[in-house]
Design an enzyme around this catalytic site. Structure first.
Site, mmCIF file in Angstrom:
data_model
loop_
_atom_site.group_PDB
_atom_site.id
_atom_site.type_symbol
_atom_site.label_atom_id
_atom_site.label_comp_id
_atom_site.label_asym_id
_atom_site.label_seq_id
_atom_site.Cartn_x
_atom_site.Cartn_y
_atom_site.Cartn_z
ATOM 1 C CB CYS A 14 -0.931 -0.013 1.211
ATOM 2 S SG CYS A 14 -1.910 1.482 1.336
ATOM 3 C CB CYS A 16 -0.665 2.556 4.038
ATOM 4 S SG CYS A 16 -2.094 1.820 3.284
ATOM 5 C CG ASP A 17 3.082 1.301 4.453
ATOM 6 O OD1 ASP A 17 2.621 1.801 5.492
ATOM 7 O OD2 ASP A 17 2.852 0.135 4.102
#
Ligand code: NAP
Length: 312
Positions: free
Chosen positions: A136, A139-140
């Site tokens: 992701c 997300c990261d």
């Protein structure tokens, strides 16, 4: 009707689930949505959605899902952030679903549990998950500011992730096992025009390695898919974007599935092999897999559930 008996229970809270809830609610069906723990589905881990009609300037995935949710609530659906862990469908209606120790029953059920990102399945990938290996970018990606990263895959997701990662990373290399891409031409052209993105074809990741002391990724071993040659490729982050697996574990032995685990519905419909149980969205669609098509099939499932109840 007892408190826990619903006209329809929708399992899942992505575009399919919430759209089914909007339609079921507007049809005056007593509707429960079991949203799971991380509600909102895959769009919650997407950045900008540029192709959802009605948003000419684009919209952030989580914002779009909040709109979906608010609309479902507006039409009276009960929303619960709980994870369904058992279903009993085979005996027919009332269908039962248990979530966190509470059993809910319904005259119809709409399965909209979606699909989850797939990983490569190599041991070293698992060891570095969350320490440099991610599925992701939204997300990261932030953790890789100024660093060099790679994305595995040749579909739209891989190109979308690569493009997004250029906001943070100093260089993004797209690693693909062939030299032709499933991704749409516009995505490939955009990547090719981005000076921060390099495309490395004919490679697969054989191993992920890192520093023992800090446990973070420092590189990968790449295997050439034509020659078998192995090379070291230094990167600090590895993003896997190689497709998805349907979330159908709960329904094994009850609902018909294809060989890859996707629920099988009647052609052009959302009806499953059990009368009164419908499936919508990515859980039954490995072909289109778009928010708009998921929403469309959520609408279909609610209409089918309503007509099924009317005909009883
Ligand atoms: P996908 O189209 O199925 O592509 C998966 C990619 O991963 C393929 O290139 C595949 O390689 C590769 N792959 C699969 N298993 C692999 C493995 N074990 N090792 C190395 N590579 C592997 O999946 P997706 O990109 O997630 O897209 C899914 C659907 O969502 C598509 O319909 C796509 O159009 C849509 N989507 C649309 C957008 C957008 O329009 N903005 C964004 C994201 C996704 P091969 O090609 O060699 O099989």
């Amino acid at each position: 009707m007892s408190d826990n008996l619903y006209d329809t229970i929708i399992i899942g809270s992505g575009p399919a689930g919430y759209t089914a809830a909007v339609y079921a609610g507007r049809a005056n069906l007593k509707t429960l949505v079991l949203e799971g723990i991380e509600r909102g589905g895959q769009l919650m881990i997407t950045s900008e959605v540029e192709n959802y009609p009605g948003f000419p300037q684009g919209v952030q995935g989580p914002e779009l899902m909040e709109h979906f949710r608010a609309q479902a609530e507006r039409f009276g659906a009960t929303l619960k952030s709980v994870l369904a862990d058992k279903v009993e469908l085979k005996q027919g209606a009332p269908f039962k679903v248990t979530a966190e120790g509470v059993t809910y029953t319904a005259r119809t059920m709409i399965v909209a549990t979606g699909a989850t990102a797939r990983f490569l399945g190599i041991e070293s990938e698992l060891a570095y998950k969350g320490k440099g290996v991610s599925a992701c970018a939204t997300c990261d990606g932030f953790f890789f500011r100024g660093k060099e990263v790679a994305v595995v895959g040749g579909g739209d997701s891989a190109f979308e992730e690569a493009n997004f990662l250029t906001k943070f990373a100093s260089k993004v290399t797209l690693l693909h096992r062939r030299d032709t891409f499933r991704a749409s031409k516009i995505m490939v052209d955009r990547a090719k025009a981005n000076p921060k993105i390099a495309i490395k074809p004919f490679v697969e990741v054989a191993e992920v390695y890192g520093e023992n002391q800090t446990g973070t990724v420092t590189g990968v071993k790449l295997k050439n898919t034509e020659t078998g040659a192995i090379e070291d490729f230094p990167v600090q982050g590895l993003f896997i974007a190689i497709g998805h697996v349907p979330n159908t574990e709960l329904f094994k032995g009850q609902l018909d599935m294809d060989e890859t685990g996707y629920l099988v519905t009647k052609p052009g419909r959302t009806a499953t092999n059990i009368a009164g149980v419908f499936a919508a969205g990515d859980v039954q669609d490995h072909y289109y897999r778009q928010a708009i098509t998921a929403a469309g099939s959520g609408c279909q499932a609610a209409i089918e559930a309503e007509r099924y109840l009317e005909n009883l």
